[in-house]
Design a protein around this motif. Structure first.
Motif, short mmCIF file in Angstrom:
data_model
loop_
_atom_site.label_atom_id
_atom_site.label_comp_id
_atom_site.label_asym_id
_atom_site.label_seq_id
_atom_site.Cartn_x
_atom_site.Cartn_y
_atom_site.Cartn_z
N GLN A 177 9.44 -35.41 37.32
CA GLN A 177 8.60 -35.32 36.21
C GLN A 177 7.92 -36.57 35.95
O GLN A 177 6.61 -36.64 35.65
CB GLN A 177 9.73 -35.06 34.86
CG GLN A 177 8.77 -34.62 33.77
CD GLN A 177 8.90 -35.59 32.53
OE1 GLN A 177 9.72 -36.40 32.40
NE2 GLN A 177 7.77 -35.34 31.61
N ARG A 178 8.67 -37.58 36.34
CA ARG A 178 7.72 -38.83 36.05
C ARG A 178 6.66 -39.11 37.12
O ARG A 178 5.58 -39.54 36.77
CB ARG A 178 8.65 -40.15 36.45
CG ARG A 178 9.60 -40.42 35.07
CD ARG A 178 10.50 -41.86 35.08
NE ARG A 178 11.51 -41.60 36.19
CZ ARG A 178 12.91 -41.18 35.91
NH1 ARG A 178 13.08 -40.94 34.55
NH2 ARG A 178 13.65 -41.09 36.81
N THR A 179 6.82 -38.60 38.40
CA THR A 179 5.86 -38.43 39.16
C THR A 179 4.71 -37.96 38.90
O THR A 179 3.58 -38.02 39.25
CB THR A 179 6.40 -38.02 40.71
OG1 THR A 179 7.59 -38.53 41.19
CG2 THR A 179 5.70 -38.04 41.54
N ILE A 180 4.99 -36.50 38.43
CA ILE A 180 3.93 -35.43 38.06
C ILE A 180 3.10 -36.29 36.77
O ILE A 180 1.92 -36.10 36.93
CB ILE A 180 4.74 -34.25 37.71
CG1 ILE A 180 4.94 -33.50 38.93
CG2 ILE A 180 3.67 -33.22 36.77
CD1 ILE A 180 5.93 -32.08 38.85
N GLN B 191 -1.71 -30.23 44.72
CA GLN B 191 -0.63 -31.02 45.05
C GLN B 191 0.18 -31.18 43.73
O GLN B 191 1.42 -31.00 44.03
CB GLN B 191 -0.92 -32.65 45.60
CG GLN B 191 -1.56 -32.90 47.06
CD GLN B 191 -2.15 -33.89 47.37
OE1 GLN B 191 -2.41 -34.68 46.50
NE2 GLN B 191 -2.37 -34.12 48.65
N LEU B 192 -0.62 -31.42 42.63
CA LEU B 192 0.09 -31.54 41.56
C LEU B 192 0.90 -30.09 41.04
O LEU B 192 2.06 -30.28 40.78
CB LEU B 192 -0.82 -31.68 40.27
CG LEU B 192 -0.15 -32.25 38.97
CD1 LEU B 192 0.16 -33.88 39.18
CD2 LEU B 192 -1.44 -32.30 38.02
N ALA B 193 0.17 -29.20 41.18
CA ALA B 193 0.71 -27.83 41.01
C ALA B 193 2.07 -27.63 42.16
O ALA B 193 3.07 -26.85 41.80
CB ALA B 193 -0.13 -26.70 41.23
N VAL C 191 -4.71 -29.45 34.39
CA VAL C 191 -3.95 -30.69 34.33
C VAL C 191 -3.01 -30.82 33.61
O VAL C 191 -1.74 -30.80 33.66
CB VAL C 191 -4.77 -31.79 34.80
CG1 VAL C 191 -3.94 -33.15 34.73
CG2 VAL C 191 -5.83 -32.03 35.89
N VAL C 192 -3.70 -30.54 32.19
CA VAL C 192 -2.66 -30.73 30.92
C VAL C 192 -1.63 -29.64 31.37
O VAL C 192 -0.46 -29.79 30.57
CB VAL C 192 -3.40 -30.43 29.74
CG1 VAL C 192 -2.70 -30.14 28.41
CG2 VAL C 192 -4.45 -31.38 29.66
N CYS C 193 -1.79 -28.51 31.58
CA CYS C 193 -0.85 -27.53 31.70
C CYS C 193 0.20 -27.71 32.60
O CYS C 193 1.58 -27.60 32.31
CB CYS C 193 -1.52 -26.24 32.39
SG CYS C 193 -0.52 -24.83 33.20
#
Lengths: 237, 237
Positions: B60-63, B15-17, B84-86
């Motif tokens: 960006q804030r959400t991510i 989901q993040l990606a 995750v850091v990436c």
């Protein structure tokens, strides 16, 4: 058990904040040397700022790693989590400040002293003094976690923008008056822009301190007020 | 139990990606509109890019929030943590790309069409085409986690720097030939610089993909090769 965990977190958070302050001192030193390079030109200062910038970059990586491990291991929430995120964000801004200072010194080193009009470099030095003062204040409010002053510093970034806009116009006037100044002036335009961008990162630092202390973001619409599209274009980005 | 945890992490990471890719598509759209604003001037496009930029900032804030919660809740290590850091780093770069695109459109909007020499805006449009192509490639290798191509994209940032340096010199020549062009050309200098900076952020994205896949940082000294101090100053910062 709870107390033990809280204390361990507090110690690690303090170490993280101390590293951010170390980074802040180095970034400040870069800015001071970059400003000095405007009057004492030559490749020497650029090399010195570049060496400090490498240290700043190294510290940023260390802080990012330590901050992420702290979140993974201690699983902080609310205020504690915001403190860690604040440290990571500030480290990010300080890293950019180091880069910008290094670029200023690089640009100053390639200026020929005869081609850079003294009134312009003097204007840029005033801008650097203002920006460095604001960086000092931002690092101080980070130490104090002072949300009210953070909001003030953030809102007063217009003072940097106004000085930069007037210097930018002055540089264009010099260019128009004597085309021989154009190459040097183009470098000075970037020196000014970089100082203005350092000012933006200082505002970001104040914004992060405010967020850590209150859990709220500062409202961008409250700051800029009425500006022409031209001034917006000059000062943004 | 272990499998369940891994699966939950994988779903959240996916989901993040996906959010990062959504952000990438919006940032790309901003770049395309910003490039179009160089030939179709007027305030319309600037407003459109600004509206997209607000969406990019929000994502960006959400991510950032989702990524930090993912680290705190799932405590990933090694490859998983780097993933995750990436995602967080790429979101940071895409946010900056959105800002820079918005600034290009703002600057284009205040240019008077008669004052911006067509060969210069054409050069800047070529630079924007190159930068957008590279952004597309960077987003593709993020999807594929292709470390070898990431290293290639990162190393070939010199193509952007070289084109920008030649455009920058062309703009200075125009300024020297006709002082009436100076104001417009000063805006174009920044448009060029912003495109070059978008190129730098694209390289950062490739660097983050390489780091996530391999656990190693790309070595800056392998890239730049021999350059004059002047070109270093023009392309840095």
């Amino acid at each position: 058990m709870k107390d033990h965990t809280v204390t361990a977190f507090d110690i690690e958070l303090k170490q993280l904040a101390d590293s951010v302050l170390d980074m802040g001192r180095l970034a400040r030193q870069s800015c001071t040397l970059a400003a000095a390079s405007l009057s004492e030109r030559g490749p020497g200062l650029a090399g010195e700022v570049k060496a400090i910038d490498a240290q700043v970059d190294g510290l940023q990586r260390t802080i990012e790693e330590a901050g992420i491990l702290l979140i993974a291991r201690r699983q902080p929430v609310a205020f504690d989590l915001r403190e860690v995120v604040c440290a990571l964000r500030i480290a990010n801004d300080l890293e950019r400040i180091g880069d910008l200072a290094s670029n200023i010194a690089q640009r100053a080193a390639v200026l020929e002293s005869t081609a850079a009009p003294q009134p312009l470099t003097a204007g840029l030095e005033s801008l650097s003094v203002l920006v460095i003062e604001r960086l000092d204040e931002a690092l101080e409010i980070f130490t104090q976690r002072n949300a009210a002053r953070a909001a003030e510093i953030w809102a007063s970034d217009v003072s940097v923008d106004d000085l930069y806009t007037s210097i930018f116009r002055g540089i264009l006037t010099y260019m128009m008056e004597d085309p021989r100044h154009i190459s040097a002036c183009a470098q000075l335009v970037f020196v000014g822009k970089n100082l203005e961008r350092i000012g933006d990162h200082v505002s970001n630092i104040a914004e992060s301190v405010y967020y850590a202390a209150t859990g709220e973001q500062l409202d961008e619409t409250r700051r800029t007020g009425e500006r022409s599209a031209e001034v917006e274009a000059i000062t943004a980005g």
